[in-house]
Design an enzyme around this catalytic site. Structure first.
Site, PDB file in Angstrom:
ATOM      1  N   ILE A 169       1.357  -1.371  -0.063  1.00  0.00           N
ATOM      2  CA  ILE A 169       0.148   0.053  -0.073  1.00  0.00           C
ATOM      3  C   ILE A 169       1.012   1.423  -0.195  1.00  0.00           C
ATOM      4  O   ILE A 169       1.934   1.214   0.128  1.00  0.00           O
ATOM      5  CB  ILE A 169      -1.085  -0.202   2.004  1.00  0.00           C
ATOM      6  CG1 ILE A 169      -2.051  -1.104   1.516  1.00  0.00           C
ATOM      7  CG2 ILE A 169      -1.686   1.071   1.551  1.00  0.00           C
ATOM      8  CD1 ILE A 169      -0.948  -1.997   1.833  1.00  0.00           C
ATOM      9  N   LYS A 170       0.726   2.071  -0.580  1.00  0.00           N
ATOM     10  CA  LYS A 170       1.548   3.022  -0.582  1.00  0.00           C
ATOM     11  C   LYS A 170       0.223   4.625  -0.354  1.00  0.00           C
ATOM     12  O   LYS A 170      -0.885   4.669  -1.037  1.00  0.00           O
ATOM     13  CB  LYS A 170       2.222   3.324  -2.203  1.00  0.00           C
ATOM     14  CG  LYS A 170       2.538   4.647  -2.485  1.00  0.00           C
ATOM     15  CD  LYS A 170       2.153   5.656  -3.913  1.00  0.00           C
ATOM     16  CE  LYS A 170       3.031   6.724  -3.889  1.00  0.00           C
ATOM     17  NZ  LYS A 170       2.782   7.760  -4.701  1.00  0.00           N
ATOM     18  N   VAL A 171       0.514   5.525   0.341  1.00  0.00           N
ATOM     19  CA  VAL A 171      -0.224   6.498   0.709  1.00  0.00           C
ATOM     20  C   VAL A 171       0.795   7.668   0.590  1.00  0.00           C
ATOM     21  O   VAL A 171       2.077   7.612   1.125  1.00  0.00           O
ATOM     22  CB  VAL A 171      -1.345   6.199   1.931  1.00  0.00           C
ATOM     23  CG1 VAL A 171      -1.460   4.963   2.002  1.00  0.00           C
ATOM     24  CG2 VAL A 171       0.076   5.952   2.844  1.00  0.00           C
TER      25      VAL A 171
END
Lengths: 303, 303, 303, 303, 303
Positions: D202-204
């Site tokens: 996951i990339k935030v």
């Protein structure tokens, strides 16, 4: 073999034996077997109007077994219901009573923007449940017309591949007045559309003498079409269904008094209608009354 | 083998033998067999305009057998109708008269927001019913353009796989004036679009001398295109159909007087049109009159 | 084997031999064979602008055979057209001249709400017609972006499976000024998007020195990018196409004078452009003039 | 075998060996191999922001080979890009550097109405190009939520069937303030949604201390969650990703100064973040500076 | 074999052994095994309300292993969660505790226009993760009704093909007052719709004595339906679920005090409800309290 039934079936001469066979089965079932007339018991009002409103008048109806039993014991030709209700009873009634799976349904809780029922069952469900036909509702006049017509176009093809005929509920609704929904011209047009879409059995409401469409050509045409009596109006609707070559039956509409119901049936019968699909007027009465009424209705159709 | 027919078919040189074969069959049927001209009887008005309005003027038409019989006995090249009507008659007429299944239809009861017919039949239905072609209506000018063009794109591919050619009704409607729908530039454009979409036979309305598009380039182009007579206008439309390499035929439009009809046919014939698709002007007259008119029309095309 | 062509093809090193083979064929066809430059004749204006407006200036063009003949005799690398027109001529020209099937098209009659062409042909059609590539138009800037990008995403995959490369027309349109549609930043961006979508050949309009996007970063970047001459602007567009690793060609735009056309070609050539796709400027002139112009254009690209 | 990597992979115990194997490959590549930390170089800004704005600051970046070379030589764990750019370089870099195909993309030219990227690549493309994972962007908060979530739901299933894990970019956008897009509660929520959708990585964006949601329960919950330092905020985001059982990495956001970047990385590292995905801050600097910065970043993650 | 369980299962007599088998497994699991009652622990609030708001009250819940452990140790019949959370734990809990995969989910960050959850998992995922059922949420009253009903129609068919029963969350929302969402008539109607759609287990909120629908027939019907106590209201809801032939369970709703919860459970039990699905009221308490509460709830259902 009933000659009158075989004559009706000859209008479906290009159909597969599977589809014709299921039509034959429905026409040869119950009190009206062999007469070419049909009385179908439909119970989708729990879904369409809510369970309390539908079943409280005769609380036996909360039980989904009550309806096919009523249909069988009253001598109906078939019993129609949505997926869930049929799933409860199909194991007991498949093979004993022709079952019709209603493949789409609407409810009163919400508003999808345009009259259009939701798909709630599949042809494979109908086969799995041992049904003799699929049922479907179209709303001619709805802005959602294209979507709905395309759904039934595809479902009819799929049903045929499983040997199932299609019963089409055709209720005009949308771009017209409330009165117009049962106007003679609109009912005849709705029935004709259902025929053109490939339905094997068409169900419409009994027409009133009102005319809705105001274009010159329609008005001119209806100057010559008698429409004072129910018999006359039914005759025009039957004529609009490929000149009587498709089975067209009529709903009872809102619950009403017995005399009123029977008078209407007389008109349908005299006008050449093929029968009735009678829900609330039957199952919302006490069981004995319902059987009595259905018996009286069938007696008219046998007369 | 008719040389003139084979010359027309040579314009479809890349097509499959199945598709070419069905075009050949239609061109070699009826009174105009071998002339390279066609008169097709279409009866979709029950669906499109309602049964009362459509069939009451000549009540024989309520019976779906009336129309293919009329087409056959009048010497028409083919008979076109929606699914339901063909299902009633196909068992008797398949093989005796080329049948065209109209795969989409509209009705006057509702308004789907943008001109766009509903899909009401499938290519598999056309095959099942022994048809020689599929029919489809597009409405150039409709905001629903992309959906409709994509439908016919896919249907043409599917029809080809079954050896069926495509007859495309191309009626401009939507973002233009009422008069513009039959303007010469619009009709030519609509016919050209139908050609580009891959139609084998194109059907448009006879154009008027009105011009609709107001852009500089279009106006300049039409300064040099004569458009006073029907013959001249037809010539431009035929030219716009790949310089006459696609069969383009013309509808009769609204019911009108015999003289008016025949004068229009003369113009279509002289201008190089490939024939007519004549519905209401034929089947709404008494049978004898209809046959007389169709005979007179064919005589012009044979002249 | 042309070294320059093989060097260009080395930029497609991961592609299938089928796709590379068709690119090789197009680059090794016609007057510019082996030069790494291309001139393609596209004729979709009959569909996009109407037949009268398109073909009346040089009426030979009503005949769909006129265009591939012109392309072949002028030494073009390929000929691009919509489905219908290719169906008329493919049987004669497949194998003789690389054909490109335009898979989507728009017309001027209606407005689908957002710039978005309709799908009008399939990859299977391109294979059936012996084509060497598919063509497709995207409109970066259109609210219909997602639909269109997803269409070409799927078509490129399908075309590859048939060994066909993709030529992508990338025309910015929608949320920008008219002048912005040919602004340098917008053209470069449109070309880059086409590259990122997986196009093998990209076609854009020649850019002007106008800048459209007003965000700080874009403005800052373009302070250092020279854009006074066409050569400079083309150089930036080519650079934006993976630093020259994708074949980017330029349209001629609206019909204009010969000197103006040739000056533009000079700029494209000097800036490193891979060639031209020249429609109206070619086929709307008399045949001899068109051949002369195309010859002059090709001479520049060979210089 | 790195114990720390195997411990992380044990959180994916139910996954297929194919998917786990590609995660293992990415975690065991480059400078950070075996540390359980990742730095990924993503270059989709040419598509998302335009080529001039993106590549002019360091013009080497116009060449799509520049980026995977930079990623490889800097010791990155993987390189992510849209379809076209990967197609140019995959033939050289597949097998040498884990590649991630971004399957959807947005651009700044147009506005599709609601934040929603267009599908621009397929899982089959990722397989063809020898990729180790697919990438996808969701915009929690967008009215187009259902469409986008359903796309990634189906793509994850398809990717798994090819042994590919999914990297999900989760950027809140739509029904919230600009400041809210990076609010701690919103970032944690966006990361959690990505986890629940089945993402493997996951990339935030790095969260700020701002809180966006004003409902009573959310406000109450955040009274006890420390959020003054980046370390604290990262800790909450990691906790929100199944208590650290999913790999969550952070973008660098807008280009900024080196000190600022490194301070942020310190916070991410201390808070338990699994690494960075660093695009513009890396490739828009001169090559030597970029390598220096990436080296410094990796040094922090190794510390 | 539990007689009471087999009696309940006899209401699913037409179902496949696979589906019935999974129902049997759930009914024969945990503290309530063999009683015909169920308590399910659902944890989708991280997705639906955000992780901070959901898990901070009892921070053990950030860890997705906490919940199935709680469910197992508390003697729940099953544990329900979205895709991502189940993927973390399924490898350990499949076979040890019946798992239910929630196939659609909504979040509070955005607003898709009409109440409608996004599809976030597939039936194949449920099979892969060793689940015993699928879960799905419908919002009767939503303008998105048709889309949602058609999704569950197709998912039920697909789930059956894998031997999985369907648990349907039926929450009225949309065209009604806030109070109406839990009105007795609305809850009964929502439950009935879920039954008709083919759900095997139905979950609704406990109804209040409010009536929402104002049509004459509904009002008349409810004059005879007692609704003062929870027991009475539950009885009507159970009756509306095919007269008790479908398993209908009740949610706990918003977190509240222990006494209030247990009083509600008493009403559900006395009214013939089949059990509870209790999320926040359980997992947001400290572990010991949660187990105590779940134990007390189960004790009531066993009484």
């Amino acid at each position: 073999m009933s000659e009158i039934v075989e004559k009706i079936l000859s209008n479906y001469a290009g159909e597969t034996p599977g589809v014709v066979g299921n039509l034959r089965k429905m026409l040869n079932t119950g009190t009206l077997a062999g007469t070419g007339k049909m009385v179908i018991l439909p119970v989708d009002q729990g879904f369409e109007h809510g369970p309390g409103r539908t079943f409280e008048p005769n609380a036996s109806g909360y039980d989904p077994f009550y309806h096919p039993k009523l249909a069988l014991e009253s001598g109906c030709n078939a019993y129609a219901a949505p997926l869930g209700a049929l799933e409860v009873v199909a194991n007991r009634y498949a093979g004993a009573l022709p079952l019709i799976l209603k493949l789409n349904n609407s409810d009163l809780l919400g508003d999808p923007g345009a009259p259009a029922s939701a798909l709630t069952g599949t042809v494979k469900d109908a086969v799995r449940l041992g049904c003799s036909a699929i049922g479907f509702t179209i709303y001619p006049g709805s802005p959602a017309r294209n979507t709905t017509y395309q759904q039934i176009r595809d479902l009819i093809v799929e049903a045929r591949e499983s040997g199932l005929p299609t019963v089409l509920w055709s209720y005009a609704r949308g771009s017209m007045s409330k009165e117009g929904e049962t106007a003679l011209d609109v009912i005849a047009y709705s029935a004709h559309i259902a025929c053109q879409l490939g339905a094997h059995v068409i169900k419409v409401k009994p027409p009133t003498s009102h005319l809705e469409r105001a274009d010159k050509d329609t008005k001119k045409a209806y100057e010559n079409i008698p429409r004072e009596t129910m018999e006359q109006r039914i005759r025009h609707v039957v004529k609009s269904c490929f000149d009587g070559r498709r089975i067209v039956i009529f709903s009872g509409g809102e619950a009403k008094g017995t005399a009123e119901v029977l008078a209407e049936i007389q008109g349908i019968h005299k006008g050449g209608g093929f029968g009735s699909i009678m829900g609330r007027n039957a199952f919302q009465r006490p069981e004995a009354d319902a059987k009595k009424l259905l018996g009286d209705v069938m007696a008219i159709y046998k007369s």
